[in-house]
Design an enzyme around this catalytic site. Structure first.
Site, mmCIF file in Angstrom:
data_model
loop_
_atom_site.group_PDB
_atom_site.id
_atom_site.type_symbol
_atom_site.label_atom_id
_atom_site.label_comp_id
_atom_site.label_asym_id
_atom_site.label_seq_id
_atom_site.Cartn_x
_atom_site.Cartn_y
_atom_site.Cartn_z
ATOM 1 N N ASP A 18 0.835 -1.205 0.000
ATOM 2 C CA ASP A 18 0.000 0.000 0.000
ATOM 3 C C ASP A 18 0.865 1.249 0.000
ATOM 4 O O ASP A 18 2.063 1.192 0.245
ATOM 5 C CB ASP A 18 -0.999 0.003 1.161
ATOM 6 C CG ASP A 18 -0.344 0.084 2.530
ATOM 7 O OD1 ASP A 18 0.859 0.397 2.616
ATOM 8 O OD2 ASP A 18 -1.050 -0.158 3.520
ATOM 9 N N TYR A 19 0.225 2.363 -0.325
ATOM 10 C CA TYR A 19 0.916 3.645 -0.310
ATOM 11 C C TYR A 19 1.010 4.126 1.131
ATOM 12 O O TYR A 19 0.096 3.907 1.925
ATOM 13 C CB TYR A 19 0.150 4.677 -1.135
ATOM 14 C CG TYR A 19 0.323 4.510 -2.620
ATOM 15 C CD1 TYR A 19 1.481 4.951 -3.245
ATOM 16 C CD2 TYR A 19 -0.665 3.913 -3.397
ATOM 17 C CE1 TYR A 19 1.654 4.805 -4.610
ATOM 18 C CE2 TYR A 19 -0.506 3.765 -4.757
ATOM 19 C CZ TYR A 19 0.655 4.213 -5.361
ATOM 20 O OH TYR A 19 0.826 4.062 -6.712
#
Length: 194
Positions: A11-12
């Site tokens: 994920d970011y």
């Protein structure tokens, strides 16, 4: 074909806060990210006027709620309920936040005016969200539209970015002839079968 496969999730890191830093151009927030700081601890240190190493878990947790809440246009009442603190403490926290990140406040005010003038807001990639209710005479209806005006460019840009990433990853998997598959997307996170 009984090869082992793994589920990999990526994920970011703080994509929406990074987008807020970019859209607002707030130097304090940008430098916290550039220096690789824990943004919630950095925010807590600023709001509470303490050194980062003196930030308690509770301070960091409150700052995290403020970081995300303020992006969504949370009111002092909403923040007081979420943090279980008095409205005056919540108001102080929000004021401290805007004092720490003044250009975030400017961005929020500017985007609401822009939405009122144009009738819509845009993501970084030009995708529009129309907000006809922003001109409503009903203050509650208008308030919802104003919060959407602040949030849609951020959430919408985050959605655009992950979709572009999905296309690029798919192309790369194909180019490298990998058996890995992208199996799920959840907000700013991608899940792969590898």
């Amino acid at each position: 074909d009984n090869e082992q496969s793994l589920i990999v999730s990526a994920d970011y890191s703080q994509i929406e806060l990074r987008l807020m830093a970019h859209l607002s151009g707030d130097e304090g927030m940008i430098s916290a990210f550039k220096e690789g700081k824990d943004i919630h601890a950095a925010t807590a240190a600023k709001i509470y006027g303490v050194l980062e190493e003196d930030v308690t878990r509770e301070m960091r947790s409150n700052a995290k709620t403020a970081n995300f809440g303020i992006i969504y246009g949370i009111s002092s009442f909403g923040l007081s309920q979420r943090l279980n603190i008095s409205r005056s403490d919540a108001k102080e926290l929000i004021e401290g936040y805007f004092h720490s990140y003044p250009r975030v406040k400017e961005y929020m005010e500017r985007i609401v005016v822009e939405a009122r003038n144009l009738g819509y807001v845009e993501t970084l990639f030009g995708r529009r969200r129309y907000l006809p209710e922003i001109r409503s005479n009903n203050q509650m209806v208008r308030g919802v539209a104003e919060r959407n005006a602040i949030n849609a460019p951020i959430q919408g840009s985050a959605a655009d970015i992950i979709k572009i990433a999905m296309i690029n990853i798919h192309r790369e998997f194909y180019r490298l002839k990998l058996k890995s598959k992208m199996i799920m997307q959840v907000h700013d996170e991608l899940v792969f079968n590898v």
